[in-house]
Each structure stands twice: as C-alpha cells, then as structure tokens.
Write an enzyme that holds these catalytic residues in place. Structure first.
Site, PDB file in Angstrom:
ATOM      1  N   HIS A 123      -3.473  -5.705   1.152  1.00 18.67           N
ATOM      2  CA  HIS A 123      -2.726  -5.927   2.391  1.00 18.67           C
ATOM      3  C   HIS A 123      -2.649  -7.416   2.742  1.00 18.67           C
ATOM      4  CE1 HIS A 123      -2.314  -1.744   4.005  1.00 18.67           C
ATOM      5  NE2 HIS A 123      -3.283  -1.528   3.133  1.00 18.67           N
TER       6      HIS A 123
ATOM      7  N   GLU B  54      -0.765  -8.733   4.934  1.00 21.47           N
ATOM      8  CA  GLU B  54      -0.556  -8.904   6.383  1.00 21.47           C
ATOM      9  C   GLU B  54      -1.862  -8.972   7.152  1.00 21.47           C
ATOM     10  OE1 GLU B  54      -0.748  -4.392   6.046  1.00 21.47           O
ATOM     11  OE2 GLU B  54      -0.363  -6.140   4.789  1.00 21.47           O
TER      12      GLU B  54
ATOM     13  N   CYS C 292       0.832  -1.201   0.000  1.00 20.42           N
ATOM     14  CA  CYS C 292       0.000   0.000   0.000  1.00 20.42           C
ATOM     15  C   CYS C 292       0.869   1.256   0.000  1.00 20.42           C
ATOM     16  CB  CYS C 292      -0.977  -0.043   1.171  1.00 20.42           C
ATOM     17  SG  CYS C 292      -2.375   1.096   1.004  1.00 20.42           S
TER      18      CYS C 292
END
Length: 231
Positions: free
Chosen positions: A198, A200, A90
């Site tokens: 994302h 994560e 990002c």
C-alpha cells in the site's frame, strides 16, 4: 500555475482505502475524485485511475471477481486501452487480474493467515510510468495487509513477464508465497500496474516511511502527461 491532474479513485462496496488513497494523491499533487462503482463514465479530463484496497463486494466468489464486472470497470477498460495510466492497489490488483487487465491471479497467502506489517520491496524495473522516480535495486518500505496476496501465473507467463521487464516490484523476502516474490507487475503496454503493498499508507515519514510517495508521485506525473497528450 500548472493545474493538478484529475485522478479517479473508483469506490466499490467494501472498499476501505479510497479516502487514504485520495488523501495521499492530493499530498503528491493530484486532484483526486471519488467515482462510485455504478458510474458508467470517468470524470472529464481524467489523467489516471486508481483502484483502491479493501474487500470489494465482501470478497464473495473470488477476491475482485464481482468488482471486475462493475459498470465503472468498463470505463476503466476503455481508459486503459487508450493508454491511460491505471494503478490497482491490493484489492485493486486483484480486480485488475480478474478483469484480465493484468496477467495472473492472487491466491491465499502461503501461511493461510492475514498478514499486516511493513515489507521491503525491491524495484526491478525503473523504466515504467509508475517507477520513474525510483532506481533499479532501490528498496522501498511499504505496508502490506492482505489475506489473498500471493500472485501466481503459469511458468510460461512468469518467464515471459520477467523477460519483458513486467515484474516491477519483488519482495526482499517471502512474505506470502507469491511466485518469484512478485509484489507488483505491469501490463505489456506499461500503463496498467498492480501491486499488493500500500503506497498510500507510506507518504508521510510520521507513519514510518514516505517511500510510497515515489510511486504515487510518478503516477501523478503520468496523469499530467496523459491529459496533455489528449488535449
């Protein structure tokens, strides 16, 4: 026991996903170390670098522009030039583009609104350091949350990237006006990747998807290989 590879997570003023990234990297076998933006060196035996999401320096000037000039980024440039794997997520993707480590720019979303939802992305190239645990055509569910995530480049650059397999991930649908529905790209050498979704936030099924673990685990694999090659 094989030691966990060190993955440096660079923290800028305004980063807000660095601890999420560190937790996720630890969950897939890394030893994450937070690195402050003013640090001029990466930790010893660093196997990979992650630039996390957030709003570095408040997104002033342009998203990622000021962060690209941070002292830590010089160390990241040297690390990448030596073949070290670097992943920008990002805001990290925006920083890599501003630092000219990746081609193109990230522009405001087509709808001029912040988007925050799960998105389906398709793996276009599974022969990279970051996608080797995936298959071509595989669809991954990953969260997106950005206001300036529409990747853009001139037509010649876009055609060249597609021909060379540097477009690694595409959205299954138009979510932000990104050229060619690009969600993630790699550099010509294949060791630097940026993506807007994302991973994560998608390593535990309790959060709705664990697909991001495939990308981060591949990064950890690459980190281990880089440390061995440098030894």
């Amino acid at each position: 026991m094989i030691p966990r590879p060190v993955v440096a997570v660079v923290v800028f003023p305004g980063s807000n996903d660095e601890r999420d990234a560190a937790w996720a990297l630890g969950a897939v076998g890394a030893d994450p170390v937070l690195v402050w933006h003013e640090d001029e060196e990466l930790p010893p035996d660093t196997g990979a670098v992650v630039l996390p999401g957030g709003f570095s320096y408040g997104d002033y000037l342009r998203t990622g522009a000021i962060a690209s000039l941070a002292p830590a980024m010089e160390a990241v440039r040297h690390f990448a030039a030596a073949g070290g794997p670097v992943l920008g997520i990002c805001n990290g993707f925006q920083i890599l583009c501003e630092a000219r480590l990746l081609p193109g720019v990230l522009r405001p979303n087509r709808q001029l609104e912040f988007v925050c939802r799960d998105a389906t992305v398709r793996v276009e190239n599974a022969d990279t350091l970051f996608t080797r645990r995936c298959e071509v055509g595989q669809e991954l569910t990953l969260p997106i949350k950005h206001g300036e995530g529409a990747w853009y480049a001139d037509e010649g650059t876009f055609v060249q990237l597609a021909a060379r397999g540097q477009i690694v991930l595409r959205y299954a649908e138009d979510v932000n006006g990104s050229l060619g529905n690009v969600a993630g790209i790699v550099n010509d050498a294949g060791n630097v990747m940026g993506l807007m979704p994302h991973p994560e936030h998608a390593v535990d099924p309790l959060l709705g998807s664990s697909d991001g673990g495939l990308l981060l685990a591949a990064l950890v694999d690459a980190a281990s290989q880089h440390v061995l090659a440098a030894a």
